[in-house]
Design an enzyme around this catalytic site. Structure first.
Site, PDB file in Angstrom:
ATOM      1  N   ARG A  18      44.595  -0.587  15.974  1.00  0.00           N
ATOM      2  CA  ARG A  18      44.887  -0.970  14.592  1.00  0.00           C
ATOM      3  C   ARG A  18      44.620   0.147  13.594  1.00  0.00           C
ATOM      4  NH1 ARG A  18      44.977  -6.658  13.502  1.00  0.00           N
ATOM      5  NH2 ARG A  18      45.157  -6.043  11.309  1.00  0.00           N
ATOM      6  N   HIS A  43      35.122   9.964  27.255  1.00  0.00           N
ATOM      7  CA  HIS A  43      36.161  10.897  27.707  1.00  0.00           C
ATOM      8  C   HIS A  43      37.015  11.290  26.512  1.00  0.00           C
ATOM      9  CE1 HIS A  43      39.648  11.656  30.814  1.00  0.00           C
ATOM     10  NE2 HIS A  43      39.426  12.700  30.026  1.00  0.00           N
ATOM     11  N   HIS A  50      41.871   7.633  22.897  1.00  0.00           N
ATOM     12  CA  HIS A  50      40.811   6.676  22.534  1.00  0.00           C
ATOM     13  C   HIS A  50      39.683   7.385  21.779  1.00  0.00           C
ATOM     14  CE1 HIS A  50      39.619   8.043  26.543  1.00  0.00           C
ATOM     15  NE2 HIS A  50      40.412   7.186  27.165  1.00  0.00           N
ATOM     16  N   GLU A  69      33.025  13.331  29.521  1.00  0.00           N
ATOM     17  CA  GLU A  69      34.108  13.479  30.488  1.00  0.00           C
ATOM     18  C   GLU A  69      35.211  14.314  29.856  1.00  0.00           C
ATOM     19  OE1 GLU A  69      35.557   9.782  31.966  1.00  0.00           O
ATOM     20  OE2 GLU A  69      33.908   9.535  33.373  1.00  0.00           O
ATOM     21  N   HIS A 185      34.405   4.187  38.868  1.00  0.00           N
ATOM     22  CA  HIS A 185      35.820   3.852  38.685  1.00  0.00           C
ATOM     23  C   HIS A 185      36.138   2.520  39.365  1.00  0.00           C
ATOM     24  CE1 HIS A 185      39.624   5.140  36.933  1.00  0.00           C
ATOM     25  NE2 HIS A 185      40.201   4.460  37.912  1.00  0.00           N
ATOM     26  N   GLY A 186      36.553   1.564  38.540  1.00  0.00           N
ATOM     27  CA  GLY A 186      36.998   0.272  39.039  1.00  0.00           C
ATOM     28  C   GLY A 186      35.894  -0.658  39.490  1.00  0.00           C
ATOM     29  N   HIS A 208      35.450   0.176  31.873  1.00  0.00           N
ATOM     30  CA  HIS A 208      36.492  -0.813  31.586  1.00  0.00           C
ATOM     31  C   HIS A 208      36.026  -2.236  31.842  1.00  0.00           C
ATOM     32  CE1 HIS A 208      40.200  -3.154  32.404  1.00  0.00           C
ATOM     33  NE2 HIS A 208      40.658  -2.472  31.378  1.00  0.00           N
TER      34      HIS A 208
END
Length: 232
Positions: A18, A43, A50, A69, A185-186, A208
């Site tokens: 936004r 990162h 981002h 990162e 990761h993940g 995430h």
């Protein structure tokens, strides 16, 4: 105790959807630290999708260590040497990817990486390399003078006992090379346990899932639960 690094990139993703300043990723980082995070990961991508440049000094000023990162580019090395975060993790980066899709090929890029790693270390920054769980990559990391490797757990997160065995074998190679072992990761509540059990694991970096689960449960409770799970 295994350290938990909380990646706050996707708070910035929501902010940037936004425009403006809300939600503030630095405020999210402060809450994560207050809830038990041992460090903050951010990162700064080349396309600034981002995290923004202006976020980085504010994150650096927080009470917990900042893990920066970054792609292994001259621009990012310069920014890191000016900022002097606690740590830098070199990652592969493609503009068209949604998220980091694999580990950095340090075997193929060793000559290009060597002076960048040396420059970061000379600036007093701990360098880690985000790599796939392969013996040649780990051995090359040691030869390049990086004290830390972060194993890419993305393939494991997609399922498959073979991937877990690769990670276990890689953890042994990391120990044999005298490196510090990180992973990420993940990772979620459901799959993090087996990774937390890797021999010699010192740190997990998770983003995430924590930010997504925080929509339902709040960031503080989510960080506390993950910290408990990885050390149970």
């Amino acid at each position: 105790m295994i350290r938990l690094g909380v990646n706050i990139d996707h708070v910035a993703t929501l902010r940037n959807a936004r425009g403006g300043t809300f939600p503030d990723p630095v405020a999210a980082a402060e809450l994560a630290i207050a809830s038990g995070a041992d460090g903050i990961t951010a990162h700064l991508r080349e396309d600034r999708r981002h995290i923004r440049d202006a976020d980085m000094p504010r994150l650096r000023a927080l009470s917990a260590p900042l893990n920066f990162e970054m792609a292994a580019t001259d621009e990012m090395v310069r920014i890191a040497c000016d900022l002097r975060p606690h740590a830098c993790c070199l990652v592969p980066e493609k503009r068209q990817e949604v998220t980091t899709e694999g580990g950095l090929d340090i075997v193929g890029q060793s000559e290009a990486l060597k002076p960048k790693i040396a420059r970061l270390r000379d600036a007093g920054i701990r360098v880690s390399l985000f790599i796939d769980p392969e013996a040649r990559q780990i051995e090359t990391a040691a030869a390049l003078g990086a004290p830390v490797v972060e194993l890419h757990t993305g393939a494991y997160a997609l399922g498959g006992s073979e991937e877990l065995e690769r990670l276990r074998s890689a953890a042994g190679t990391v120990a044999a090379c005298g490196l510090e072992l990180h992973a990420g990761h993940g990772l979620t509540y459901d799959n993090v346990g087996a990774i937390a059990d890797l021999t010699g694991l010192a740190e997990l970096n998770i983003g995430h899932f924590l930010i997504g689960q925080a929509i339902f449960d709040g960031l503080g409770p989510v960080v506390r639960k993950m910290k408990s799970l990885i050390n149970s």
